[in-house]
Write a protein that holds these residues in place. Structure first.
Motif, PDB file in Angstrom:
ATOM      1  N   ASP A 100       0.833  -1.197   0.000  1.00  0.00           N
ATOM      2  CA  ASP A 100       0.000   0.000   0.000  1.00  0.00           C
ATOM      3  C   ASP A 100       0.875   1.258   0.000  1.00  0.00           C
ATOM      4  O   ASP A 100       1.982   1.271   0.547  1.00  0.00           O
ATOM      5  CB  ASP A 100      -0.895   0.003   1.250  1.00  0.00           C
ATOM      6  CG  ASP A 100      -1.948  -1.088   1.184  1.00  0.00           C
ATOM      7  OD1 ASP A 100      -2.436  -1.362   0.082  1.00  0.00           O
ATOM      8  OD2 ASP A 100      -2.266  -1.662   2.246  1.00  0.00           O
ATOM      9  N   PHE A 101       0.361   2.314  -0.580  1.00  0.00           N
ATOM     10  CA  PHE A 101       1.115   3.560  -0.703  1.00  0.00           C
ATOM     11  C   PHE A 101       1.329   4.203   0.669  1.00  0.00           C
ATOM     12  O   PHE A 101       0.406   4.324   1.472  1.00  0.00           O
ATOM     13  CB  PHE A 101       0.365   4.543  -1.615  1.00  0.00           C
ATOM     14  CG  PHE A 101       0.906   5.936  -1.555  1.00  0.00           C
ATOM     15  CD1 PHE A 101       2.114   6.258  -2.170  1.00  0.00           C
ATOM     16  CD2 PHE A 101       0.222   6.935  -0.858  1.00  0.00           C
ATOM     17  CE1 PHE A 101       2.621   7.550  -2.104  1.00  0.00           C
ATOM     18  CE2 PHE A 101       0.721   8.218  -0.797  1.00  0.00           C
ATOM     19  CZ  PHE A 101       1.919   8.526  -1.418  1.00  0.00           C
ATOM     20  N   ARG A 102       2.579   4.634   0.932  1.00  0.00           N
ATOM     21  CA  ARG A 102       2.924   5.358   2.157  1.00  0.00           C
ATOM     22  C   ARG A 102       4.028   6.357   1.833  1.00  0.00           C
ATOM     23  O   ARG A 102       4.986   6.038   1.130  1.00  0.00           O
ATOM     24  CB  ARG A 102       3.398   4.415   3.263  1.00  0.00           C
ATOM     25  CG  ARG A 102       2.342   3.468   3.797  1.00  0.00           C
ATOM     26  CD  ARG A 102       2.835   2.772   5.062  1.00  0.00           C
ATOM     27  NE  ARG A 102       4.095   2.081   4.831  1.00  0.00           N
ATOM     28  CZ  ARG A 102       4.874   1.612   5.792  1.00  0.00           C
ATOM     29  NH1 ARG A 102       4.531   1.790   7.056  1.00  0.00           N
ATOM     30  NH2 ARG A 102       5.997   0.981   5.505  1.00  0.00           N
ATOM     31  N   GLY A 125       4.601   1.244  -2.352  1.00  0.00           N
ATOM     32  CA  GLY A 125       3.438   1.375  -3.212  1.00  0.00           C
ATOM     33  C   GLY A 125       3.619   2.386  -4.323  1.00  0.00           C
ATOM     34  O   GLY A 125       4.722   2.886  -4.579  1.00  0.00           O
ATOM     35  N   LEU A 127       1.496   5.847  -6.440  1.00  0.00           N
ATOM     36  CA  LEU A 127       0.478   6.893  -6.308  1.00  0.00           C
ATOM     37  C   LEU A 127       0.223   7.504  -7.668  1.00  0.00           C
ATOM     38  O   LEU A 127       1.161   7.883  -8.367  1.00  0.00           O
ATOM     39  CB  LEU A 127       0.949   7.969  -5.318  1.00  0.00           C
ATOM     40  CG  LEU A 127      -0.003   9.156  -5.131  1.00  0.00           C
ATOM     41  CD1 LEU A 127      -1.289   8.702  -4.444  1.00  0.00           C
ATOM     42  CD2 LEU A 127       0.664  10.266  -4.341  1.00  0.00           C
ATOM     43  N   ALA A 131      -5.924   9.815  -7.286  1.00  0.00           N
ATOM     44  CA  ALA A 131      -6.156   8.799  -6.258  1.00  0.00           C
ATOM     45  C   ALA A 131      -6.610   9.449  -4.958  1.00  0.00           C
ATOM     46  O   ALA A 131      -6.232  10.567  -4.632  1.00  0.00           O
ATOM     47  CB  ALA A 131      -4.892   7.986  -6.031  1.00  0.00           C
ATOM     48  N   THR A 132      -7.425   8.741  -4.197  1.00  0.00           N
ATOM     49  CA  THR A 132      -7.875   9.219  -2.896  1.00  0.00           C
ATOM     50  C   THR A 132      -7.009   8.598  -1.805  1.00  0.00           C
ATOM     51  O   THR A 132      -6.888   7.365  -1.724  1.00  0.00           O
ATOM     52  CB  THR A 132      -9.350   8.849  -2.656  1.00  0.00           C
ATOM     53  OG1 THR A 132     -10.155   9.451  -3.681  1.00  0.00           O
ATOM     54  CG2 THR A 132      -9.811   9.347  -1.294  1.00  0.00           C
ATOM     55  N   VAL A 133      -6.407   9.440  -0.991  1.00  0.00           N
ATOM     56  CA  VAL A 133      -5.514   8.989   0.078  1.00  0.00           C
ATOM     57  C   VAL A 133      -5.918   9.688   1.370  1.00  0.00           C
ATOM     58  O   VAL A 133      -6.836  10.512   1.399  1.00  0.00           O
ATOM     59  CB  VAL A 133      -4.041   9.291  -0.260  1.00  0.00           C
ATOM     60  CG1 VAL A 133      -3.587   8.496  -1.467  1.00  0.00           C
ATOM     61  CG2 VAL A 133      -3.838  10.782  -0.487  1.00  0.00           C
ATOM     62  N   GLN A 145      -8.939  13.181   4.635  1.00  0.00           N
ATOM     63  CA  GLN A 145      -8.947  12.343   3.443  1.00  0.00           C
ATOM     64  C   GLN A 145      -9.098  13.257   2.246  1.00  0.00           C
ATOM     65  O   GLN A 145      -9.939  14.152   2.233  1.00  0.00           O
ATOM     66  CB  GLN A 145     -10.099  11.339   3.517  1.00  0.00           C
ATOM     67  CG  GLN A 145     -10.203  10.391   2.320  1.00  0.00           C
ATOM     68  CD  GLN A 145     -11.306   9.362   2.509  1.00  0.00           C
ATOM     69  OE1 GLN A 145     -11.439   8.761   3.574  1.00  0.00           O
ATOM     70  NE2 GLN A 145     -12.119   9.166   1.474  1.00  0.00           N
ATOM     71  N   CYS A 186      -0.917   8.276   3.048  1.00  0.00           N
ATOM     72  CA  CYS A 186      -0.966   6.841   2.777  1.00  0.00           C
ATOM     73  C   CYS A 186      -2.303   6.442   2.175  1.00  0.00           C
ATOM     74  O   CYS A 186      -3.257   7.240   2.116  1.00  0.00           O
ATOM     75  CB  CYS A 186      -0.715   6.044   4.063  1.00  0.00           C
ATOM     76  SG  CYS A 186      -1.842   6.459   5.416  1.00  0.00           S
ATOM     77  N   ALA A 187      -2.365   5.184   1.755  1.00  0.00           N
ATOM     78  CA  ALA A 187      -3.607   4.622   1.232  1.00  0.00           C
ATOM     79  C   ALA A 187      -4.634   4.495   2.351  1.00  0.00           C
ATOM     80  O   ALA A 187      -4.299   4.489   3.538  1.00  0.00           O
ATOM     81  CB  ALA A 187      -3.332   3.262   0.591  1.00  0.00           C
ATOM     82  N   LEU A 188      -5.901   4.391   1.984  1.00  0.00           N
ATOM     83  CA  LEU A 188      -6.985   4.349   2.974  1.00  0.00           C
ATOM     84  C   LEU A 188      -6.903   3.103   3.840  1.00  0.00           C
ATOM     85  O   LEU A 188      -7.408   3.106   4.969  1.00  0.00           O
ATOM     86  CB  LEU A 188      -8.334   4.415   2.265  1.00  0.00           C
ATOM     87  CG  LEU A 188      -8.583   5.666   1.412  1.00  0.00           C
ATOM     88  CD1 LEU A 188      -9.967   5.601   0.768  1.00  0.00           C
ATOM     89  CD2 LEU A 188      -8.456   6.934   2.250  1.00  0.00           C
TER      90      LEU A 188
END
Length: 384
Positions: A100-102, A125, A127, A131-133, A145, A186-188
């Motif tokens: 996951d994106f961080r 990850g 991005l 994108a919604t983060v 968010q 980061c990702a949700l």
């Protein structure tokens, strides 16, 4: 304290440092002493043998040269470039594309078209634009968010828009409204923040307001409280150490910063931009922890001539300072280190220049919040 923290983190990560001694062409330069202090610092931080065997160079950033020897040719920076290429290992291959994106935000900026901008290194990850983060604090609390509206990365010497960032890239992203330095973007699905250094709290606050004296309107054209408020909040968008708060009346604003010098720079910049405003007396931010009154302390490092050290020690003693170290350099100067309450330093810089006849050098980084020092505190004789 800040240098020691950053150095300890770098050594703990196993990095092999390169020490560059800058400004060695100054008349009062002490490169040998500085090199010995670097070695002592690394040793005190439990550096290993490879880290203690660090290469070093002598340089003058203003004149654009660096050499391995103090009396080298002093022509250009090729020697430093070659040392970096030969000493720094190749980057490790990133195998975190599927995670996951961080990303840890390390720099705060602002753009008049896209708003708040945060810069950092993508730890894992990928991005993409759109994108919604989310942004979470150092303690794991969700801040906001948002949808990523722009991604920029350095390509050569300039930043360019890109559509996708991958692990290992250093990028700037836009779209957030509240996130700041030390927050994790980061990702949700992520709920654990990346480890980050806390931002030092501002110890000093000053009231900014409209100029309502009989001489109002003579020095600047921007005098309305609304205009002053907009300028202050714009400053807070890119200056992570500035905190702004409205007062109940709406005609004044509480501006908190790192110290008198930090706030003085903001005041001077606003003056040059045509603002005219009234500024209150600096006040220290006092807080209570478990019913105990606490105030901010600063580490004062003063480099002065030996003939002035007695006067400096006397005046800081009146301001409830505690001496922690004294090191003469054997050439007529001495370094004094104190732990001083921040309110004891209000108005001291101008007095310090007078006591040292303009030859002293003073630094005072924030140290910590500690017990409130009761009793009378020395103040300026003249003025506020």
């Amino acid at each position: 304290p800040q240098t020691k923290f950053v150095t300890s983190k770098a050594l703990a990560l196993g990095l092999r440092p390169i020490v560059v001694l800058n400004k060695v062409d100054k008349p009062d330069a002490e490169p040998d002493r500085a090199l010995d202090e670097c070695f002592d610092l690394f040793a005190s931080l439990d550096a290993n043998d490879d880290q203690l065997d660090f290469p070093h160079m002598y340089a003058s950033g203003r004149n654009g040269w660096a050499d391995a020897e103090l009396d080298g040719p002093r022509q250009d920076l090729h020697a430093l470039f070659n040392l970096i290429v030969n000493h720094v290992p190749e980057p490790k291959q990133v195998h975190q594309q599927e995670d996951d994106f961080r990303m840890l935000a390390t720099t705060l900026g602002s753009d008049p078209f896209v708003g708040r901008i945060l810069t950092g290194r993508v730890e894992s990850g990928t991005l993409k634009v759109g994108a919604t983060v989310q942004a979470i604090s150092r303690i794991g609390q969700k801040i906001e968010q948002f949808r990523v509206t722009k991604i920029q990365a350095f390509r050569g010497l300039a930043q360019q828009d890109i559509e996708e960032a991958q692990a290992g890239d250093i990028v700037s992203i836009a779209g957030m409204a509240k996130a700041t330095v030390a927050d994790t973007i980061c990702a949700l699905a992520v709920d654990e923040p990346l480890e980050a250094q806390p931002i030092d709290p501002p110890p000093i606050t000053v009231a900014f307001g409209i100029h309502d004296s009989p001489l109002a309107g003579r020095d600047g054209k921007k005098v309305q409280s609304r205009v002053i408020r907009d300028r202050l909040y714009k400053e807070a968008e890119s200056n992570v150490a500035i905190k702004i708060a409205d007062t109940p009346g709406g005609e004044a604003f509480e501006v908190s910063g790192r110290g008198e010098l930090h706030l003085s720079v903001l005041i001077e910049n606003m003056r040059r931009e045509g603002f005219e405003l009234a500024v209150g007396r600096p006040q220290v931010i006092i807080r209570e922890v478990d019913g105990v009154k606490q105030e901010p302390y600063e580490t004062v490092i003063a480099d002065v001539e030996e003939q002035h050290q007695g006067a400096i020690m006397e005046h800081l003693g009146l301001r409830k300072a505690e001496m922690t170290n004294m090191e003469p350099d054997g050439k007529g100067r001495v370094r004094l280190e104190f732990l001083v309450p921040s309110r004891g330093l209000i108005g001291f810089r101008s007095q310090f220049l007078t006591l040292t006849s303009g030859t002293g050098i003073l630094n005072s980084p924030f140290s910590h919040y500690g017990e409130y020092k009761a009793g009378e505190m020395a103040k300026r004789i003249n003025g506020r």
